[in-house]
Design a protein around this motif. Structure first.
Motif, PDB file in Angstrom:
ATOM      1  N   THR A 267       0.836  -1.190   0.000  1.00  0.00           N
ATOM      2  CA  THR A 267       0.000   0.000   0.000  1.00  0.00           C
ATOM      3  C   THR A 267       0.869   1.237   0.000  1.00  0.00           C
ATOM      4  N   GLU A 268       0.223   2.368  -0.159  1.00  0.00           N
ATOM      5  CA  GLU A 268       0.918   3.649  -0.201  1.00  0.00           C
ATOM      6  C   GLU A 268       1.719   3.897   1.071  1.00  0.00           C
ATOM      7  N   SER A 269       1.242   3.369   2.178  1.00  0.00           N
ATOM      8  CA  SER A 269       1.948   3.543   3.449  1.00  0.00           C
ATOM      9  C   SER A 269       3.135   2.603   3.603  1.00  0.00           C
ATOM     10  N   GLY A 270       3.298   1.660   2.668  1.00  0.00           N
ATOM     11  CA  GLY A 270       4.387   0.698   2.741  1.00  0.00           C
ATOM     12  C   GLY A 270       4.008  -0.634   3.360  1.00  0.00           C
ATOM     13  N   GLU A 271       2.742  -0.772   3.777  1.00  0.00           N
ATOM     14  CA  GLU A 271       2.303  -2.024   4.377  1.00  0.00           C
ATOM     15  C   GLU A 271       2.282  -3.139   3.333  1.00  0.00           C
ATOM     16  N   ALA A 272       2.798  -4.310   3.705  1.00  0.00           N
ATOM     17  CA  ALA A 272       2.769  -5.481   2.844  1.00  0.00           C
ATOM     18  C   ALA A 272       1.647  -6.406   3.301  1.00  0.00           C
ATOM     19  N   ILE A 273       0.762  -6.767   2.370  1.00  0.00           N
ATOM     20  CA  ILE A 273      -0.409  -7.582   2.701  1.00  0.00           C
ATOM     21  C   ILE A 273      -0.420  -8.804   1.793  1.00  0.00           C
ATOM     22  N   PRO A 274      -0.191  -9.995   2.349  1.00  0.00           N
ATOM     23  CA  PRO A 274      -0.224 -11.213   1.541  1.00  0.00           C
ATOM     24  C   PRO A 274      -1.623 -11.813   1.517  1.00  0.00           C
ATOM     25  N   ALA A 275      -1.809 -12.807   0.670  1.00  0.00           N
ATOM     26  CA  ALA A 275      -3.045 -13.603   0.646  1.00  0.00           C
ATOM     27  C   ALA A 275      -2.687 -15.017   0.238  1.00  0.00           C
ATOM     28  N   ARG A 276      -3.454 -15.965   0.742  1.00  0.00           N
ATOM     29  CA  ARG A 276      -3.131 -17.365   0.477  1.00  0.00           C
ATOM     30  C   ARG A 276      -3.481 -17.808  -0.933  1.00  0.00           C
ATOM     31  N   ARG A 277      -4.590 -17.273  -1.494  1.00  0.00           N
ATOM     32  CA  ARG A 277      -5.103 -17.874  -2.716  1.00  0.00           C
ATOM     33  C   ARG A 277      -5.125 -16.957  -3.938  1.00  0.00           C
ATOM     34  N   ALA A 278      -5.624 -15.727  -3.788  1.00  0.00           N
ATOM     35  CA  ALA A 278      -5.849 -14.934  -4.992  1.00  0.00           C
ATOM     36  C   ALA A 278      -5.921 -13.445  -4.679  1.00  0.00           C
TER      37      ALA A 278
END
Length: 581
Positions: A267-278
């Motif tokens: 995100t713009e704030s630098g947060e990394a967000i993963p997801a398991r499937r899609a």
């Protein structure tokens, strides 16, 4: 970690999230703005006593959509309302073509323009009776619509075969000339063509606008009671009731790709967000390819296609709070929710031609909404919440009018263009300007600021012309939501079947993600390949533990559901990826 991340809380993104939640997935929607909305929202910013829809307003495609019907949004409080008449197209001589939900009333009105034109309209309605259900099934199905397409082809043969197919491929001007002697029927068809960016001379515009006219004839142009935002609210409420969430103020700036697969977003704030499937992207195709997804992860041919991508027309819109009903010269226009303003098909052609040549039209074609007429809750009694929009070029070369507008859309230019819109209205409703309590001007640039997907106010996420529809949307290929990046799906109106609030692109993307996960899981299990450990006696496997067949724990396989690391991939993981693929 969630199963899926949806980028964008427009109607397509929210439909996709709901369908994934229905399938048992955990889902998180990331929205850049401070509230869920996309292009379906309303507010009281024009005047505190008036509800104005900021962007979209009338929803015939939502009424026809089996996707939205299956969601049961009435259980989430969504209610619909209709104006007494669907659509009106008044002329300066006081005549007015009116689309009524009673086809016999529509036909009777067209007979006033030319005897026999009512029968011509009823003939078009009878064709719709034969084909309409299958057309809507095919339209809202993943491409190619094999089952509904086969049934539609059989019905098409029975309804007229090649002669009917020819008619539907005609430009709307020619279709109107063949079916009607008077202006009324021609105007109902041609005005609907310019809801999109189809001029009266565009091939296929006849069939496209026959579809919209027949949807209006059979289903009306309904509006959500209380404002367009009620539709978004219902979708969010349904999603949250099934465990999904919407996080606002989180602008996604990058989709992280490892070994050809989407593994997370930043995100713009630098947060990394993963997801398991899609990952499902309710964003425009040009923003997805080469912007959110770095160009090195995409085929050169696709990047070249994006350079050729054609937007639909830019849009200029004015919202009003009026202290009384619009004083139409033609009384028949007063009871219609939607009103088209142009003095005949020739003026529609002139308008579209000026845009094609990069000119701001001197006399804009107006598509108007009388929202209190359609839904009495929008403003106090005996007042009107209204809007009108017109189209302008993306790149302005000159002004066809006398004001010397340049397309800079600064404050002065915006006011002068809004005055031009109101002057056009005054021709058909003398005294209109005296009823304005307040107005809001939305230029192409402010529409884009309100929703990044609306590139300079392009409201359909790409042209509706046939060269960018079906297998050509958003680029020559399959017309499907899958992308060159595994685990990433295009879920916006840039995908088939395109613009309009109906949820089909989001639904198609969700179904593709679910189907792909099932196929991958079956293939991996059958082959004894990499697969995620399921819940056992000790509970779920730890996040970093994955099993290859019956062997010992391994590092994550990049083909499976996760988790994925955002750092560089080491040689051991590279070797494992090769073995897994």
């Amino acid at each position: 970690m969630v199963d899926a991340v949806v980028i964008g809380s427009g109607p397509n993104g929210l439909v996709a999230a709901n369908l994934l939640a229905d399938a048992g997935w955990s889902v998180e929607v990331l929205e850049a703005q401070d509230e869920p909305r996309g292009a379906v929202r309303s507010d009281r910013a024009v005047h505190p006593e008036y509800v104005n829809d900021l962007l979209s307003s009338f929803y015939p495609l939502a009424a026809a959509s089996p996707v939205l019907a299956r969601l049961g949004l009435d259980r989430e409080g969504l209610r619909w309302s209709h104006a007494p008449q669907v659509l009106a197209h008044p002329l300066l001589d006081g005549s007015c073509a009116v689309l009524d939900r009673d086809r016999s009333a529509t036909a009777a009105g067209l007979d006033h323009f030319a005897p026999g034109d009512g029968d011509g309209w009823l003939g078009l309605c009878r064709i719709w009776d034969q084909l309409g259900d299958e057309i809507t099934r095919a339209l809202f199905s993943p491409f190619p619509p094999v089952r509904s397409g086969a049934v539609l082809a059989a019905r098409l043969r029975a309804a007229g075969g090649l002669r009917l197919a020819r008619s539907l491929l005609l430009p709307v001007r020619r279709l109107g000339e063949e079916e009607f002697d008077g202006q009324g029927g021609r105007l109902l068809l041609a005005g609907n063509a310019l809801h999109a960016d189809l001029s009266p001379e565009t091939a296929g515009s006849g069939g496209f606008r026959w579809l919209m006219s027949m949807l209006g004839q059979s289903l009306g142009f309904p509006v959500p009671i209380g404002g367009a935002g009620a539709l978004t609210t219902a979708l969010v409420r349904r999603l949250e009731g099934r465990g999904g969430s919407v996080r606002c103020g989180h602008r996604v700036t990058e989709i992280v790709v490892r070994h050809g697969r989407a593994v997370g977003v930043r995100t713009e704030s630098g947060e990394a967000i993963p997801a398991r499937r899609a990952f499902l992207a309710d964003v425009s195709a040009p923003r997805l390819y080469g912007s959110l997804v770095a160009s090195e992860h995409l085929p050169g041919r696709l990047l070249d296609d994006m350079r050729r991508f054609q937007w639909d027309f830019a849009t200029f819109k004015v919202d009003w709070a009026l202290n009384g009903p619009i004083p139409w010269s033609s009384a028949a226009a007063a009871s219609a929710g939607t009103v088209h303003l142009a003095e005949g098909v020739d003026e529609l052609t002139r308008f579209a031609s000026q845009i094609a040549r990069g000119l701001i039209p001197a006399r804009p074609f107006l598509l108007m909404g009388q929202m209190t007429t359609a839904d009495a809750s929008r403003s106090p009694r005996d007042t009107e919440s209204a809007w009108a929009y017109t189209h302008v070029p993306h790149t302005v070369k000159a002004d066809a009018g006398a004001e010397g507008l340049t397309g800079a859309w600064n404050a002065g230019e915006s006011e002068r263009m809004a005055d031009r819109v109101e002057q056009q209205l005054e021709r058909y409703a003398p005294g209109f300007r005296s009823r304005i309590r307040a107005r809001r001007i939305l230029t192409p640039l402010s529409l884009q600021a309100a929703d990044t997907n609306l590139h300079k106010g392009a409201i359909n996420a790409g042209t509706a012309s046939i060269h960018q529809q079906l297998v050509f949307r958003p680029a020559p290929g399959t017309g499907r939501p899958e992308t060159p990046v595994r685990g990433l799906y295009l879920a916006s109106a840039s995908a088939h079947p395109g613009g309009g609030v109906h949820g089909a692109p989001g639904a198609n993307a969700a179904r593709a993600a679910i189907r792909s996960t099932r196929v991958t899981a079956h293939a991996l299990t059958s082959a004894g390949d990499c697969w995620p450990a399921e819940t056992g006696p000790e509970g779920p496997a730890p996040p970093e533990t994955r099993v290859r067949g019956d062997g010992p724990p391994q590092e994550p396989c990049p083909r499976q559901t996760g988790p994925f690391r955002f750092g560089s991939v080491g040689s051991a993981q590279q070797a494992q990826y090769t073995a897994c693929t």
